[in-house]
Design a protein around this motif. Sequence first.
Motif, mmCIF file in Angstrom:
data_model
loop_
_atom_site.group_PDB
_atom_site.id
_atom_site.type_symbol
_atom_site.label_atom_id
_atom_site.label_comp_id
_atom_site.label_asym_id
_atom_site.label_seq_id
_atom_site.Cartn_x
_atom_site.Cartn_y
_atom_site.Cartn_z
ATOM 1 N N GLN A 1 0.814 -1.235 -0.010
ATOM 2 C CA GLN A 1 0.125 0.099 -0.101
ATOM 3 C C GLN A 1 0.813 1.254 -0.078
ATOM 4 O OE1 GLN A 1 -3.186 -0.015 -0.541
ATOM 5 N NE2 GLN A 1 -3.861 2.074 -0.046
ATOM 6 N N ARG B 1 2.679 2.098 -3.575
ATOM 7 C CA ARG B 1 1.861 2.500 -4.571
ATOM 8 C C ARG B 1 1.937 3.895 -4.916
ATOM 9 N NH1 ARG B 1 0.513 -1.819 -6.887
ATOM 10 N NH2 ARG B 1 -0.515 -3.719 -5.925
ATOM 11 N N ASN C 1 -12.832 6.113 -14.904
ATOM 12 C CA ASN C 1 -14.253 5.728 -14.616
ATOM 13 C C ASN C 1 -15.380 6.692 -15.338
ATOM 14 O OD1 ASN C 1 -16.685 5.177 -13.313
ATOM 15 N ND2 ASN C 1 -15.810 4.854 -11.276
ATOM 16 N N GLU D 1 -8.193 -1.153 -13.136
ATOM 17 C CA GLU D 1 -6.812 -1.666 -12.885
ATOM 18 C C GLU D 1 -6.262 -0.157 -12.457
ATOM 19 O OE1 GLU D 1 -5.297 -3.050 -16.497
ATOM 20 O OE2 GLU D 1 -3.716 -4.230 -15.463
ATOM 21 N N ALA E 1 -7.310 1.785 -10.513
ATOM 22 C CA ALA E 1 -7.650 2.174 -9.136
ATOM 23 C C ALA E 1 -6.802 0.969 -8.157
ATOM 24 C CB ALA E 1 -9.019 1.809 -8.977
ATOM 25 N N HIS E 2 -6.476 -0.116 -8.787
ATOM 26 C CA HIS E 2 -5.645 -1.161 -7.954
ATOM 27 C C HIS E 2 -4.208 -0.491 -7.870
ATOM 28 C CE1 HIS E 2 -7.908 -4.631 -7.314
ATOM 29 N NE2 HIS E 2 -8.408 -4.596 -8.571
ATOM 30 N N ALA E 3 -3.704 -0.105 -9.304
ATOM 31 C CA ALA E 3 -2.389 0.463 -9.260
ATOM 32 C C ALA E 3 -2.426 1.565 -7.953
ATOM 33 C CB ALA E 3 -2.198 0.900 -10.443
ATOM 34 N N THR E 4 -3.530 2.197 -7.885
ATOM 35 C CA THR E 4 -3.197 3.380 -6.894
ATOM 36 C C THR E 4 -3.302 2.952 -5.359
ATOM 37 O OG1 THR E 4 -4.119 4.966 -8.467
ATOM 38 C CG2 THR E 4 -4.234 5.684 -6.236
ATOM 39 N N GLY E 5 -3.857 1.679 -5.265
ATOM 40 C CA GLY E 5 -3.933 1.175 -3.987
ATOM 41 C C GLY E 5 -5.099 1.464 -3.375
ATOM 42 N N VAL E 6 -6.335 1.704 -4.021
ATOM 43 C CA VAL E 6 -7.718 1.780 -3.520
ATOM 44 C C VAL E 6 -7.857 0.369 -3.035
ATOM 45 C CG1 VAL E 6 -9.798 2.493 -4.143
ATOM 46 C CG2 VAL E 6 -7.952 3.472 -5.245
ATOM 47 N N SER E 7 -8.622 0.327 -2.071
ATOM 48 C CA SER E 7 -9.138 -0.959 -1.240
ATOM 49 C C SER E 7 -10.116 -1.404 -2.228
ATOM 50 C CB SER E 7 -9.452 -0.738 0.135
ATOM 51 O OG SER E 7 -10.684 -0.117 0.187
ATOM 52 N N ARG F 1 -17.040 2.323 -5.350
ATOM 53 C CA ARG F 1 -16.850 3.653 -6.097
ATOM 54 C C ARG F 1 -16.793 3.414 -7.534
ATOM 55 N NH1 ARG F 1 -11.758 6.299 -4.083
ATOM 56 N NH2 ARG F 1 -12.855 6.476 -2.051
ATOM 57 N N HIS F 2 -16.315 2.058 -8.151
ATOM 58 C CA HIS F 2 -15.784 2.013 -9.564
ATOM 59 C C HIS F 2 -16.981 0.957 -10.037
ATOM 60 C CE1 HIS F 2 -12.537 4.482 -9.458
ATOM 61 N NE2 HIS F 2 -12.238 4.045 -8.305
#
Lengths: 334, 293
Positions: free
Chosen positions: A96, A99, A114, B188, B190-196, B203-204
Amino acid sequence: MNAIGKKKAVPILSVRDLKVHFTLSGTGLFGKERKLKAVDGINFDLFPGETLGIVGESGCGKSTLGRAILQLIPPTDGQVIWLGRDIVGAPHSAMQPLRRDLQIIFQDPLASLNPRMTIGEIIAEPLVTHKADLGKEEIKARVKRMMARVGLLPQMINRYPHEFSGGQCQRIGIARAMILEPKLIICDEPVSALDVSIQAQIVNLLQELQREFDLSLIFISHDLSIVRHICHRILVLYLGNVMELADRDSIYAAPKHPYTKALISAVPIPDPEIERNKERIVLTGDLPSPTNPPSGCVFRTRCPFAKDVCATDIPTVDTINDHHQVACHFHERM
Amino acid sequence: MLEAAGTPQEIEGRSLWRDARIRLFRNKAAVGSMIILGIITLMAIFAPMLSPFEYDQIDWGYIQEGPNWENGHIFGTDGNGRDLFIRILYGARVSLAVGLLATSVSLVIGVTYGAVAGYFGGKIDTIMMRFVDVLYSLPFMFFVIMLMVVFGRNIFLIFIALGAVEWLTMARIVRGQTLSIRRREFIEAAHATGVSNFKIIFRHVIPNVLGPVIVYMTLTIPQVILTESFLSFLGLGVQEPLTSWGVLISEGAKVIEASTWMLIYPATFLALTLFCFNFIGDGLRDALDPKDR
Ligand code: SF4
């Protein structure tokens, strides 16, 4: 900006023998499971402020490699050493904070945004995720500053992605990647979906940002002329294997690998005189299936110089000099 | 480089929702349906003010009398001398409430369940969707009758029973949509940013699957109303003297030859409502996904 001069520096990223294998379930009830070796033992270092180009045809594993570095696809084996720490298999909690420094820009700019969020919300998401204590006003101010920096009008903050052109969408993607001021951005074919006239703008923007923030870039592309423009070093991939890794100038001046030669000779040169007389290596045949790669040298089925030894022995990655590595049995003769 | 000159006005964007709303309001059938439904709903809410009679008040002088403007029973009376107009409005309360509540229950459970299953995929998905398959195969009527036998006739049981069944389809729809969305690049990113994962889902994923969900919802409401009517027809619906459209129709059907009005009026209301929901559903589908037409 001289990448060779920086070589004495400590790499921020080292990839060691990285492998990503996918298991494909067999067809039919008793079909055999097959292994797809998308990335098969890759080594390289990346230095601060450097741009490393990763080139190859589609299906050579270059996108998979980029995602495996970011741990978006779990590597099967090997190490990804980020600032001295191996991050392969790191738990979510350990990943985390990292990132923040590792970002990615995608090929399809609209699909990477999005459609239900305003671009202000999109660009702010990394801030909201990592620096929630900043407060609404400060986050908004930073988003607007970054929008201006990447060439978007800040008053567009409440608009939606579908109201922008492809180039502008890519700027939004870059703003989102840059908002936390990361150390590394992986650019996965960031301009190949854009008009030629806009490609240059985006590439120049990336270069400006790199200088300003001392950013390292991994630039994945199949377009050798853009790679030549932006990259300091170039890694040539074929079927998940490194063919050649060298500084830009030495790879374009004296490619040592038959595959690199073929790729470079296929790039048109603006001068018709040189274009007509240049040596051209035309690749015959298609890319072999990555589920069933050729034995020995993976390139041998299409290599005009292949000999018997190529089918039996896998060529080692030989170091020619400080900034040139190549995997071919006959590179001395090239 | 573009610099913010002074403080320019922030330009409002056109969200996809707003575009859809504009398209929906251009659809005459949908707008007409919304108006009719609105009127029926208002009538149901303000029912006591619209009629001099009580829904359980027996008018001994007019037992099973036809529509008559002079004595105030504009839709006639039923076999117990109760005013049909007010009973239809009270029936509307029950029918619409069942429809809305059961659908909301199915919405909340189905969307969350389907999004989680589709988003995580793999084993979690397999296990979760097998569970749905198992529930699907349970005979619904048997399930309802069991509930009634154990807990007695209760309107809330009907809500729960209907919601518990309707969420299964909702979960399947949402899962399918989620499967196609989770491969998209913005997930992807969002994953790369580290969103849970939790935030990615809410949210997405969910805002992007809501289109088909809303359409399905408008089609679920009439389905639930119909199922409730069916249950009432079988005598498993709401308890007397309370009523629903299904109960009224079932009573009317028994005396169809002698007093047609007892069937025609409630049946008209039910049919009108079902039509309206279907038109709105159609309009929403066109509005939310214009490519799909
Ligand atoms: S090892 Fe053989 S097949 Fe492979 S590139 Fe060199 S010459 Fe060609």
